[in-house]
Design a protein around this motif. Sequence first.
Motif, PDB file in Angstrom:
ATOM      1  N   CYS A  84     110.339 -13.983 -31.200  1.00 29.24           N
ATOM      2  CA  CYS A  84     109.387 -13.060 -30.589  1.00 29.24           C
ATOM      3  C   CYS A  84     109.397 -11.715 -31.297  1.00 29.24           C
ATOM      4  O   CYS A  84     108.412 -10.987 -31.307  1.00 29.24           O
ATOM      5  N   SER A 121      99.822  -9.923 -25.297  1.00 29.26           N
ATOM      6  CA  SER A 121     101.061 -10.711 -25.339  1.00 29.26           C
ATOM      7  C   SER A 121     101.276 -11.292 -23.952  1.00 29.26           C
ATOM      8  O   SER A 121     101.359 -10.549 -22.977  1.00 29.26           O
ATOM      9  N   GLU A 175      99.463 -13.783 -28.253  1.00 30.71           N
ATOM     10  CA  GLU A 175     100.765 -14.369 -28.595  1.00 30.71           C
ATOM     11  C   GLU A 175     101.491 -14.700 -27.286  1.00 30.71           C
ATOM     12  O   GLU A 175     101.187 -14.135 -26.241  1.00 30.71           O
ATOM     13  N   ALA A 228     105.804 -20.570 -32.016  1.00 29.71           N
ATOM     14  CA  ALA A 228     105.240 -19.225 -32.069  1.00 29.71           C
ATOM     15  C   ALA A 228     104.116 -19.185 -33.082  1.00 29.71           C
ATOM     16  O   ALA A 228     104.239 -19.728 -34.173  1.00 29.71           O
ATOM     17  N   ILE A 247     105.257 -14.958 -25.463  1.00 30.80           N
ATOM     18  CA  ILE A 247     106.595 -14.406 -25.662  1.00 30.80           C
ATOM     19  C   ILE A 247     107.394 -14.476 -24.356  1.00 30.80           C
ATOM     20  O   ILE A 247     106.854 -14.835 -23.307  1.00 30.80           O
ATOM     21  N   THR A 299     110.393 -11.564 -22.751  1.00 30.64           N
ATOM     22  CA  THR A 299     110.833 -10.256 -23.229  1.00 30.64           C
ATOM     23  C   THR A 299     112.292 -10.216 -23.667  1.00 30.64           C
ATOM     24  O   THR A 299     112.681  -9.348 -24.424  1.00 30.64           O
ATOM     25  N   SER A 347     103.627 -13.450 -21.385  1.00 25.47           N
ATOM     26  CA  SER A 347     104.980 -13.956 -21.164  1.00 25.47           C
ATOM     27  C   SER A 347     104.924 -15.295 -20.435  1.00 25.47           C
ATOM     28  O   SER A 347     104.137 -15.487 -19.517  1.00 25.47           O
ATOM     29  N   CYS A 366     113.660 -12.340 -25.493  1.00 23.94           N
ATOM     30  CA  CYS A 366     113.754 -13.121 -26.729  1.00 23.94           C
ATOM     31  C   CYS A 366     114.281 -12.265 -27.873  1.00 23.94           C
ATOM     32  O   CYS A 366     113.784 -11.169 -28.132  1.00 23.94           O
ATOM     33  N   LEU A 385     107.104 -12.087 -33.972  1.00 24.88           N
ATOM     34  CA  LEU A 385     105.764 -12.052 -33.400  1.00 24.88           C
ATOM     35  C   LEU A 385     105.340 -10.622 -33.116  1.00 24.88           C
ATOM     36  O   LEU A 385     104.223 -10.210 -33.426  1.00 24.88           O
TER      37      LEU A 385
END
Lengths: 204, 208
Positions: free
Chosen positions: A85, A112, A75, A173, A77, A79, A114, A81, A88
């Motif tokens: 997210c 995950s 995924e 996403a 993302i 952090t 970023s 968010c 997610l």
Amino acid sequence: MASLARSVAATALVTVLGTGVFCWGTDGFTAYTAEAARRADLLRAPRPLPAAVLEDQHGRLFSLDDYRGRLLVVEFIYTRCETICRSLGMAFRQIRDRLPAAALGREVALLSISFDPARDDPASLAAYGRSHGADGEHWRLARVRDAAQLRALLDAFGIVVIPDGRGGFEHNAAIHLVGRDGRLAGIDDLDAPVPFADRLAGTL
Amino acid sequence: MNGVRRRRDAAAGALGALYLLLATPPLRAWLEATMSGHMLVQIPLLAAVGFAACRLLPARRQDALLAAAGGAVPYVVLATFASGWWMLPRALDAALASPLVEAAKFASLPALVGLPLALAWRRLGVIGRGFVWTNFISMLAVLGWLYLAAPLRVCNSYLVDQQQSAGWLMVKLAVLLFACWLGSLFVGGGPAPHARASGCEADRSATS
């Protein structure tokens, strides 16, 4: 009369051509958005991924290639968010909990990534991981420090990130599956993590 | 005759200048920065350029084009397909991501939407024009409503709030156009469509 016949023929031609173009341009009337299109593309042909150096929440460097031979759920993302997210993160947690514990880390892993490396240092990544229940081994959090590598990776995954003007980002996403051969093999909606996990468990 | 030609040349020059201006990177970037600017300003303007350009063609040429297709209907269908294409969220994203698609957009909107519509418009009766109007207005309203109701972002290149504002604008525009069209039916009072066509044409081309 001649002009009527001509008109009918021309209309039919335009209709057939127009329908054909629409059919071609929407993958047979299935993909009206770019997001749907990239998913349809992948199912036809898994996509190779570019090399990138990732740094995880402990500052360890690794690459996606290290996961060859295993399935990898990915995924994207950032952090800070507050919105999508979180969904997610929840979806990821559900997937992790649904997979057979014996297979975790051995046959399948979660990652995950970023897309905001400037702010998401290992400490922020670790905090994000803790708040979502990631163990940091079978589910790691990582950033790509090199801007060119990050861009290439986002392009390959089909992630479009736009700053929202308030210090955050808007981004598409989804749950991405990287196959054992290291190629991107599937993209799923994040609102159905359980069926995804069950399908995944079925292929282990 | 000379005066007419000179006016025509001046108009053609102005149209060409508008087209080139729309194609300049700063204006493109500015209009394409928002979904509303892209869908409701740039795309209609490009179609309008084609519409106006068609009017500058000698009548003979326009008649020949109409005769070649056997009438107005194929052109209306062509314009409907081509304009529908550029309403696909996917097409908007692709135009932003690929210069080739962007070029196709700049070529097809004048040539396949504005021009055929202008060709057909004069030949269409009240029913034909009503069809074009209602078809267009309903497409606008449905699309606007879809953008408002969509639980997801339909364009990867635009933010959700832009999608919302574009959706609202489309719904409002649809209502306004419908009122305008309905009004023109009553105010016009029913003589030949030619008499009241000019006002509608401007509206139509500015929003198609």
